[in-house]
Design an enzyme around this catalytic site. Sequence first.
Site, PDB file in Angstrom:
ATOM      1  N   LYS A   3       0.627  -1.363  -0.115  1.00 35.49           N
ATOM      2  CA  LYS A   3      -0.007   0.111   0.151  1.00 35.49           C
ATOM      3  C   LYS A   3       1.179   1.319   0.299  1.00 35.49           C
ATOM      4  O   LYS A   3       2.227   1.250   0.197  1.00 35.49           O
ATOM      5  CB  LYS A   3      -0.896   0.129   0.833  1.00 35.49           C
ATOM      6  CG  LYS A   3      -1.986  -0.855   1.074  1.00 35.49           C
ATOM      7  CD  LYS A   3      -2.768  -1.419   2.952  1.00 35.49           C
ATOM      8  CE  LYS A   3      -4.050  -2.590   2.607  1.00 35.49           C
ATOM      9  NZ  LYS A   3      -4.683  -2.794   3.509  1.00 35.49           N
ATOM     10  N   TYR A  43     -11.998  -3.059  -3.388  1.00 36.98           N
ATOM     11  CA  TYR A  43     -12.295  -3.333  -1.983  1.00 36.98           C
ATOM     12  C   TYR A  43     -14.093  -3.115  -2.220  1.00 36.98           C
ATOM     13  O   TYR A  43     -14.935  -2.990  -0.822  1.00 36.98           O
ATOM     14  CB  TYR A  43     -12.086  -2.308  -1.431  1.00 36.98           C
ATOM     15  CG  TYR A  43     -10.769  -1.973  -0.516  1.00 36.98           C
ATOM     16  CD1 TYR A  43     -10.100  -3.441  -0.039  1.00 36.98           C
ATOM     17  CD2 TYR A  43     -10.253  -0.968  -0.504  1.00 36.98           C
ATOM     18  CE1 TYR A  43      -8.706  -3.479   0.408  1.00 36.98           C
ATOM     19  CE2 TYR A  43      -7.762  -1.562  -0.287  1.00 36.98           C
ATOM     20  CZ  TYR A  43      -8.051  -3.110  -0.066  1.00 36.98           C
ATOM     21  OH  TYR A  43      -7.017  -2.813   0.683  1.00 36.98           O
ATOM     22  N   PHE A  51     -15.736   1.788   7.718  1.00 32.80           N
ATOM     23  CA  PHE A  51     -13.859   3.005   7.148  1.00 32.80           C
ATOM     24  C   PHE A  51     -13.679   2.787   5.355  1.00 32.80           C
ATOM     25  O   PHE A  51     -12.834   3.407   5.147  1.00 32.80           O
ATOM     26  CB  PHE A  51     -13.284   1.990   7.827  1.00 32.80           C
ATOM     27  CG  PHE A  51     -13.123   0.752   6.881  1.00 32.80           C
ATOM     28  CD1 PHE A  51     -12.412  -0.193   6.052  1.00 32.80           C
ATOM     29  CD2 PHE A  51     -14.475  -0.811   7.972  1.00 32.80           C
ATOM     30  CE1 PHE A  51     -12.677  -1.795   5.721  1.00 32.80           C
ATOM     31  CE2 PHE A  51     -14.539  -2.067   7.796  1.00 32.80           C
ATOM     32  CZ  PHE A  51     -13.376  -2.497   6.176  1.00 32.80           C
ATOM     33  N   ARG A  79      -0.818 -14.874   3.317  1.00 32.00           N
ATOM     34  CA  ARG A  79      -1.723 -14.161   4.622  1.00 32.00           C
ATOM     35  C   ARG A  79      -1.360 -14.367   5.333  1.00 32.00           C
ATOM     36  O   ARG A  79      -1.186 -13.841   6.410  1.00 32.00           O
ATOM     37  CB  ARG A  79      -2.676 -14.772   4.453  1.00 32.00           C
ATOM     38  CG  ARG A  79      -3.535 -14.103   2.859  1.00 32.00           C
ATOM     39  CD  ARG A  79      -4.710 -13.337   2.869  1.00 32.00           C
ATOM     40  NE  ARG A  79      -5.598 -12.712   4.241  1.00 32.00           N
ATOM     41  CZ  ARG A  79      -6.141 -11.771   4.427  1.00 32.00           C
ATOM     42  NH1 ARG A  79      -6.325 -10.784   3.122  1.00 32.00           N
ATOM     43  NH2 ARG A  79      -7.344 -11.562   5.569  1.00 32.00           N
ATOM     44  N   THR A  85      -4.906  -8.272   9.835  1.00 34.67           N
ATOM     45  CA  THR A  85      -5.513  -6.695   9.472  1.00 34.67           C
ATOM     46  C   THR A  85      -5.766  -5.946  10.749  1.00 34.67           C
ATOM     47  O   THR A  85      -4.615  -5.187  10.408  1.00 34.67           O
ATOM     48  CB  THR A  85      -6.842  -7.475   9.461  1.00 34.67           C
ATOM     49  OG1 THR A  85      -7.068  -8.248   8.504  1.00 34.67           O
ATOM     50  CG2 THR A  85      -8.077  -5.371   9.350  1.00 34.67           C
ATOM     51  N   ARG A  96       2.978  -7.374   9.237  1.00 34.22           N
ATOM     52  CA  ARG A  96       2.682  -5.810  10.164  1.00 34.22           C
ATOM     53  C   ARG A  96       2.648  -5.829  11.044  1.00 34.22           C
ATOM     54  O   ARG A  96       1.947  -4.959  11.529  1.00 34.22           O
ATOM     55  CB  ARG A  96       0.495  -6.897   9.944  1.00 34.22           C
ATOM     56  CG  ARG A  96       0.264  -5.939   8.750  1.00 34.22           C
ATOM     57  CD  ARG A  96      -1.212  -6.380   8.491  1.00 34.22           C
ATOM     58  NE  ARG A  96      -2.012  -6.195   6.640  1.00 34.22           N
ATOM     59  CZ  ARG A  96      -2.642  -7.104   6.344  1.00 34.22           C
ATOM     60  NH1 ARG A  96      -4.059  -8.096   6.796  1.00 34.22           N
ATOM     61  NH2 ARG A  96      -3.548  -6.218   5.197  1.00 34.22           N
TER      62      ARG A  96
HETATM   63  P1  IDP Z   1      -7.451  -7.880   4.825  1.00 35.03           P
HETATM   64  O1  IDP Z   1      -6.635  -6.522   4.326  1.00 35.03           O
HETATM   65  O2  IDP Z   1      -6.859  -8.388   6.288  1.00 35.03           O
HETATM   66  O3  IDP Z   1      -7.849  -8.775   4.403  1.00 35.03           O
HETATM   67  P2  IDP Z   1      -9.974  -6.269   5.333  1.00 35.03           P
HETATM   68  O4  IDP Z   1     -11.132  -6.603   6.661  1.00 35.03           O
HETATM   69  O5  IDP Z   1     -10.079  -7.436   3.962  1.00 35.03           O
HETATM   70  O6  IDP Z   1      -9.070  -6.227   5.783  1.00 35.03           O
HETATM   71  O7  IDP Z   1     -10.223  -4.834   4.997  1.00 35.03           O
HETATM   72  C1  IDP Z   1      -9.266  -4.452   3.931  1.00 35.03           C
HETATM   73  C2  IDP Z   1      -8.740  -3.560   4.595  1.00 35.03           C
HETATM   74  O8  IDP Z   1      -9.305  -2.567   5.506  1.00 35.03           O
HETATM   75  C3  IDP Z   1      -7.843  -3.924   5.978  1.00 35.03           C
HETATM   76  O9  IDP Z   1      -6.615  -3.946   5.034  1.00 35.03           O
HETATM   77  C4  IDP Z   1      -7.553  -1.873   6.045  1.00 35.03           C
HETATM   78  O10 IDP Z   1      -6.580  -1.317   5.322  1.00 35.03           O
HETATM   79  C5  IDP Z   1      -8.969  -1.893   6.024  1.00 35.03           C
HETATM   80  N1  IDP Z   1     -10.087  -1.129   7.696  1.00 35.03           N
HETATM   81  C6  IDP Z   1     -10.460  -3.033   8.173  1.00 35.03           C
HETATM   82  N2  IDP Z   1     -10.733  -2.691   8.740  1.00 35.03           N
HETATM   83  C7  IDP Z   1     -11.008  -1.657   9.299  1.00 35.03           C
HETATM   84  C8  IDP Z   1     -11.125  -0.520  10.643  1.00 35.03           C
HETATM   85  O11 IDP Z   1     -11.697  -1.501  11.498  1.00 35.03           O
HETATM   86  N3  IDP Z   1     -10.768   1.008   9.979  1.00 35.03           N
HETATM   87  C9  IDP Z   1     -10.028   0.702   9.660  1.00 35.03           C
HETATM   88  N4  IDP Z   1      -9.705   0.457   8.802  1.00 35.03           N
HETATM   89  C10 IDP Z   1     -10.076  -0.540   8.232  1.00 35.03           C
HETATM   90 MG    MG Z   2      -9.349  -8.418   2.670  1.00 33.77          MG
END
Ligand code: IDP
Ligand code: MG
Length: 143
Positions: A3, A43, A51, A79, A85, A96
Site C-alpha cells: 500500500k 474493495y 471505514f 496471508r 488485519t 504487519r
Molecule cells: P485484510 O486486508 O486483512 O484482508 P479486510 O477486512 O479485507 O482486511 O479489510 C481491508 C482493509 O480495510 C484492511 O487491510 C484495512 O486497510 C482496512 N480496514 C479494515 N477494517 C478496518 C477498520 O476497522 N478501520 C480502518 N481500516 C480498516
Molecule cells: Mg481482505
Amino acid sequence: MLKPDAVKRRLTGIILSRFEQRGFKLVAAKTMIISDELAKTHYGEHEGKPFFDDLISYITSGPVFAMVLEGDDVISLVRKMVGATNPKEADVGTIRGDYAIDTGRNIVHASDSQESAEREIKLFFDESEFCDYNLPDEDIIYE
Ligand code: IDP
Ligand code: MG
C-alpha cells in the site's frame, strides 16, 4: 500489494525480499497509482462499512506496488506472512506485526482466496505483463 504507506516508507524492497526468500516466484509486478474507480472495485466487498471512504482515500493516496507471486499454497502462506488485519494483533515476525501499528495503515494487501486472487489479478494486470520462466532452484525449494 504494498500500500502507499509501504512504498512511501521505502519498505518495498524489504517486504518483497521476504517473499523472495520464502521461495515464491515473482511473475508480475509494477508500481502504480490506483484510480478511485479501481480502488472501489477492488474493495467492493467493504462498500458501506464505516471505514470504506477512508480506505479508498488511503489506497489512492500514493503509489502502490502490485505483484503476483506463484508457489505452493502461496495464497494462504502469504496471508500468514502478512499477519492480522489489525497490526496490533499481528504476530511479531509477520509483515504487519513488524512494520505497522494501525489497521488503517497496515501497509500490505493480500488476496484471501483463490477466487479473490483471480478477480484481483485481472483487475490489476494484463496477460502481457506476466513473465513465464523457471526458477533454477525449484528442486531445492520443493521436495
Ligand atoms: P485484510 O486486508 O486483512 O484482508 P479486510 O477486512 O479485507 O482486511 O479489510 C481491508 C482493509 O480495510 C484492511 O487491510 C484495512 O486497510 C482496512 N480496514 C479494515 N477494517 C478496518 C477498520 O476497522 N478501520 C480502518 N481500516 C480498516
Ligand atoms: Mg481482505
